[in-house]
Design an enzyme around this catalytic site. Structure first.
Site, PDB file in Angstrom:
ATOM      1  N   CYS A 100      11.601-134.285 -19.225  1.00  0.00           N
ATOM      2  CA  CYS A 100      12.461-133.359 -18.698  1.00  0.00           C
ATOM      3  C   CYS A 100      13.985-133.375 -19.401  1.00  0.00           C
ATOM      4  O   CYS A 100      14.369-134.183 -19.605  1.00  0.00           O
ATOM      5  CB  CYS A 100      12.597-133.261 -17.230  1.00  0.00           C
ATOM      6  SG  CYS A 100      13.799-131.953 -16.353  1.00  0.00           S
ATOM      7  N   HIS A 142       6.123-127.919 -12.764  1.00  0.00           N
ATOM      8  CA  HIS A 142       7.180-128.715 -12.995  1.00  0.00           C
ATOM      9  C   HIS A 142       8.427-127.706 -13.201  1.00  0.00           C
ATOM     10  O   HIS A 142       9.679-128.137 -12.397  1.00  0.00           O
ATOM     11  CB  HIS A 142       7.151-129.438 -14.239  1.00  0.00           C
ATOM     12  CG  HIS A 142       8.390-130.144 -15.000  1.00  0.00           C
ATOM     13  ND1 HIS A 142       8.464-131.257 -15.197  1.00  0.00           N
ATOM     14  CD2 HIS A 142       9.837-129.441 -15.428  1.00  0.00           C
ATOM     15  CE1 HIS A 142       9.687-131.770 -15.695  1.00  0.00           C
ATOM     16  NE2 HIS A 142      10.546-130.798 -15.773  1.00  0.00           N
ATOM     17  N   GLU A 143       8.244-126.635 -13.459  1.00  0.00           N
ATOM     18  CA  GLU A 143       9.581-125.402 -13.705  1.00  0.00           C
ATOM     19  C   GLU A 143       9.824-125.099 -12.430  1.00  0.00           C
ATOM     20  O   GLU A 143      10.796-124.780 -12.004  1.00  0.00           O
ATOM     21  CB  GLU A 143       9.244-124.272 -14.681  1.00  0.00           C
ATOM     22  CG  GLU A 143       8.879-125.077 -16.203  1.00  0.00           C
ATOM     23  CD  GLU A 143      10.121-126.086 -16.646  1.00  0.00           C
ATOM     24  OE1 GLU A 143      11.442-126.021 -16.056  1.00  0.00           O
ATOM     25  OE2 GLU A 143       9.770-126.921 -17.430  1.00  0.00           O
ATOM     26  N   HIS A 146      11.890-127.061 -10.137  1.00  0.00           N
ATOM     27  CA  HIS A 146      13.256-126.957 -10.486  1.00  0.00           C
ATOM     28  C   HIS A 146      14.063-125.839  -9.592  1.00  0.00           C
ATOM     29  O   HIS A 146      15.183-125.863  -9.222  1.00  0.00           O
ATOM     30  CB  HIS A 146      13.828-126.629 -11.940  1.00  0.00           C
ATOM     31  CG  HIS A 146      13.454-127.972 -12.673  1.00  0.00           C
ATOM     32  ND1 HIS A 146      14.326-128.844 -12.594  1.00  0.00           N
ATOM     33  CD2 HIS A 146      12.891-128.093 -14.111  1.00  0.00           C
ATOM     34  CE1 HIS A 146      14.217-129.787 -13.676  1.00  0.00           C
ATOM     35  NE2 HIS A 146      13.020-129.227 -14.483  1.00  0.00           N
TER      36      HIS A 146
END
Ligand code: NI
Length: 173
Positions: A100, A142-143, A146
């Site tokens: 990341c 993953h995004e 966030h």
């Protein structure tokens, strides 16, 4: 890289829940999407989320391309997903390496659902339903994390799954 700075671990914005976008057509939102697409392209990244550039808004970019670990990853031009939601997911989880831009110097083996069915708006404001599998599903999750104030470190099953980037790269060859 352009002038946008990437927020790194410890910056509280990475721990906030991002706000949904109400008016996608607003010039400042369209400009933000352009900046995120450009940054993803220039950094050869696989994805980016708005909180990483200091905006707590529900926008993410996914941009899969083949790489050493995932030679069969599809080639995608960077695509913006606005207000994404996970509708359903596979029971199966698979572990794979992640890094990341907000967590420099580390790589982790992270479990993710093999398939996710998602809804989002595109930058024209159209509602899209789409399924992502394998590596693209991993990037999405993953995004998406966030936008929920999470980073991949939060998903580690064990600290044994955490490597420095230098050690990761040494062991790759
Ligand atoms: Ni990230």
């Amino acid at each position: 890289m352009n002038s946008l700075e990437i927020c790194q671990l410890g910056n509280p914005i990475l721990r906030q829940i991002a706000e949904p976008i109400t008016e996608i057509s607003q010039p400042e939102i369209q400009q933000l999407i352009d900046q995120m697409l450009e940054l993803t392209f220039l950094s050869k990244g696989m994805g980016l989320a708005a909180p990483q550039i200091g905006r707590s808004l529900q926008i993410l970019i996914i941009a899969s391309h083949p790489n050493v670990r995932y030679p069969h990853a599809p080639q995608m031009s960077p695509t913006a997903l606005i207000n994404p939601q996970i509708i359903s997911h596979s029971q199966t989880e698979v572990k794979g390496w992640e890094g990341c831009l907000s967590v420099p110097g580390l790589r982790g083996m992270i479990p993710r659902f093999e398939m996710v069915e998602v809804s989002y708006s595109d930058r024209q404001g159209r509602s899209i339903l789409q399924s992502f599998t394998d590596f693209v599903a991993r990037i999405f999750q993953h995004e998406y994390d966030h936008l929920q104030g999470k980073v991949f470190l939060d998903r580690l099953e064990s600290n044994l799954d955490l490597y420095t980037e230098a050690e990761f790269l040494k062991r790759l060859s």
